[in-house]
Enzyme design. Structure first.
Site, PDB file in Angstrom:
ATOM      1  N   CYS A  28       0.598  -1.132  -0.421  1.00 27.93           N
ATOM      2  CA  CYS A  28       0.177   0.046  -0.130  1.00 27.93           C
ATOM      3  C   CYS A  28       0.563   1.248   0.121  1.00 27.93           C
ATOM      4  O   CYS A  28       2.315   1.112  -0.312  1.00 27.93           O
ATOM      5  CB  CYS A  28      -0.943   0.163   1.413  1.00 27.93           C
ATOM      6  SG  CYS A  28      -0.109   0.181   2.723  1.00 27.93           S
ATOM      7  N   HIS A  57       5.833  -4.735   9.030  1.00 30.98           N
ATOM      8  CA  HIS A  57       5.391  -6.470   8.986  1.00 30.98           C
ATOM      9  C   HIS A  57       5.417  -7.467   7.785  1.00 30.98           C
ATOM     10  O   HIS A  57       4.640  -7.810   7.726  1.00 30.98           O
ATOM     11  CB  HIS A  57       4.848  -6.883   9.965  1.00 30.98           C
ATOM     12  CG  HIS A  57       4.162  -5.915  11.353  1.00 30.98           C
ATOM     13  ND1 HIS A  57       2.787  -5.460  12.061  1.00 30.98           N
ATOM     14  CD2 HIS A  57       5.539  -5.095  12.017  1.00 30.98           C
ATOM     15  CE1 HIS A  57       3.124  -5.026  13.166  1.00 30.98           C
ATOM     16  NE2 HIS A  57       4.654  -4.569  13.161  1.00 30.98           N
ATOM     17  N   CYS A 112       1.990   6.278   8.467  1.00 30.79           N
ATOM     18  CA  CYS A 112       1.760   6.031   7.745  1.00 30.79           C
ATOM     19  C   CYS A 112       0.136   6.797   7.640  1.00 30.79           C
ATOM     20  O   CYS A 112       0.249   7.449   9.306  1.00 30.79           O
ATOM     21  CB  CYS A 112       0.773   5.418   7.641  1.00 30.79           C
ATOM     22  SG  CYS A 112      -0.687   4.915   6.202  1.00 30.79           S
ATOM     23  N   GLU A 142       0.338  -0.560  16.480  1.00 26.13           N
ATOM     24  CA  GLU A 142      -0.310   1.126  16.226  1.00 26.13           C
ATOM     25  C   GLU A 142      -1.448   0.907  16.780  1.00 26.13           C
ATOM     26  O   GLU A 142      -1.127   2.560  17.554  1.00 26.13           O
ATOM     27  CB  GLU A 142      -1.150   0.655  14.532  1.00 26.13           C
ATOM     28  CG  GLU A 142      -2.209   1.715  13.912  1.00 26.13           C
ATOM     29  CD  GLU A 142      -3.023   1.253  12.836  1.00 26.13           C
ATOM     30  OE1 GLU A 142      -4.345   2.012  13.452  1.00 26.13           O
ATOM     31  OE2 GLU A 142      -2.950   0.400  12.827  1.00 26.13           O
ATOM     32  N   SER A 238       1.413  -9.152  10.881  1.00 24.52           N
ATOM     33  CA  SER A 238       1.047  -8.756  10.238  1.00 24.52           C
ATOM     34  C   SER A 238      -0.588  -8.434  10.190  1.00 24.52           C
ATOM     35  O   SER A 238      -1.069  -9.494   9.695  1.00 24.52           O
ATOM     36  CB  SER A 238       1.206  -9.005   8.457  1.00 24.52           C
ATOM     37  OG  SER A 238       0.328  -8.116   7.883  1.00 24.52           O
ATOM     38  N   ASN A 240      -3.171  -7.549   8.928  1.00 22.94           N
ATOM     39  CA  ASN A 240      -3.818  -6.915   8.102  1.00 22.94           C
ATOM     40  C   ASN A 240      -3.529  -8.933   7.300  1.00 22.94           C
ATOM     41  O   ASN A 240      -4.941  -8.712   6.840  1.00 22.94           O
ATOM     42  CB  ASN A 240      -3.855  -5.710   6.886  1.00 22.94           C
ATOM     43  CG  ASN A 240      -2.362  -6.385   6.044  1.00 22.94           C
ATOM     44  OD1 ASN A 240      -2.203  -6.703   5.291  1.00 22.94           O
ATOM     45  ND2 ASN A 240      -1.565  -5.303   6.974  1.00 22.94           N
TER      46      ASN A 240
END
Length: 340
Positions: A28, A57, A112, A142, A238, A240
């Site tokens: 991304c 990650h 980000c 995060e 990770s 996601n």
């Protein structure tokens, strides 16, 4: 090829072994920005360049940057005084910035921008004395960073099952925010349950789950019903990537596995499998997906059909501290990661 049994004296129907390749997948904009920041910092300042936590990650990315001279540390006090430290894409709390300043570190903040947006939302609602219900996974970097922006106002809600544990001061002044990499469906179920308890619950000003997370989950949802097996390329830390496996199985894939590299695939997973769904998390370089495609092709899965649900063109500028130094050195202030 898999040959089906003959019926009524006719020739057997041949089923083509195929790969359903999700698009979008992989890097991304926020991940690309963070990885490029480390690469350009190494080029500009020379090694070593210190990075607090994993920049993203992904095992392959971290190992490759380590080979170039990046040193990954867990805490700021592991960085020698006066050196350069890069903060990861997941963001850090204000305390970390203070620790870096106390050690006279040169900092490059590769958080980000979509995570930074959530930080700003947390500060804004805390300033008006709201209780902030942060939906996310306990201990995730995060979540730790966002919570640090308003520790006296933020309550972590770790999924739908955690909703009964939430205690707020004023049910009329409650807002929810979320980690950017969660399952969209699970998050909305958590919000639904929270709203049952707190009817005045406010929504964030805009989606907190990032565009890339949503797009990758949407692509998986579309191809999952046709996939006998879903392979997600990504690391186990990770968030996601882990969510993509869950989403695939929830939406029809018969089985799903997370792998860092093609070599981790177990050939036994292919037994009776005609269609393999394939995608990758938002911190995964495309070369790792290509390796899986080659691995599958060697085992008869030569047909690759890309299933596209969205086009992505978003890019983010490099961290301002790094851009200034690159400009002063007469070097380009834009670029794509070597790993993309």
């Amino acid at each position: 090829m898999t040959v089906q049994p003959e019926t009524s004296g006719t020739n057997a129907a041949l089923k083509t072994k195929r790969v359903l390749l999700a698009a979008p997948r992989g890097y991304c904009a926020g991940v690309d920005r963070a990885v490029v920041a480390v690469e350009k910092a190494l080029d500009l300042y020379g090694p070593p360049v210190y990075v607090r936590k994993e920049i993203v990650h992904n095992k392959h990315v971290v190992q490759t940057l380590q080979a170039r001279g990046a040193i990954f540390v867990d805490e700021t006090d592991e960085v020698p005084e006066g050196e350069t430290v890069i903060f990861s894409a997941h963001g850090v709390s204000p305390v970390v910035h203070q620790e870096a300043a106390a050690r006279q570190l040169k900092t490059i903040d590769a958080t980000c921008p979509l995570v930074t947006k959530v930080h700003h939302e947390a500060k804004r609602f805390a300033a008006t004395d709201y209780d902030i219900l942060l939906i996310g996974h306990e201990g995730h970097e995060e979540v730790v960073g966002t919570s640090g922006e308003a520790p006296d106002h933020i309550h972590l809600v770790d999924g739908p099952g955690d909703v009964p544990n939430v205690v707020v001061r004023d049910p009329e002044k409650v807002v929810w925010l979320s980690q950017t990499t969660l399952s969209v469906d699970e998050t909305m179920e958590t919000v639904r349950r929270l709203r049952e308890r707190f009817p005045s619950l406010q929504d964030p000003p805009s989606d907190d789950i990032c565009y890339a997370t949503q797009n990758r989950q949407a692509a998986v949802k579309k191809l999952a019903p046709e996939a006998d097996l879903m392979i997600v390329v990504g690391s186990r830390n990770s968030s996601n990537s882990v969510r993509l496996v869950e989403v695939a199985v929830e939406h029809g894939a018969k089985a799903g596995y997370l792998v860092d590299f093609a070599a981790e695939i177990d050939e036994a997973w292919l037994d009776g499998v005609d269609s393999v769904g394939l995608t990758s998390g938002a911190s995964v370089p495309e070369i790792l997906v290509r390796d899986v495609i080659s691995w599958l092709a060697e085992r008869g899965y030569g047909e690759v059909e890309e299933v596209t649900t969205a086009e992505e063109s978003l890019t983010f500028a490099l961290p301002r501290e790094l851009r200034a130094d690159l400009k002063a050195a007469g070097l380009p202030t834009t670029g794509t990661s070597d790993h993309a």
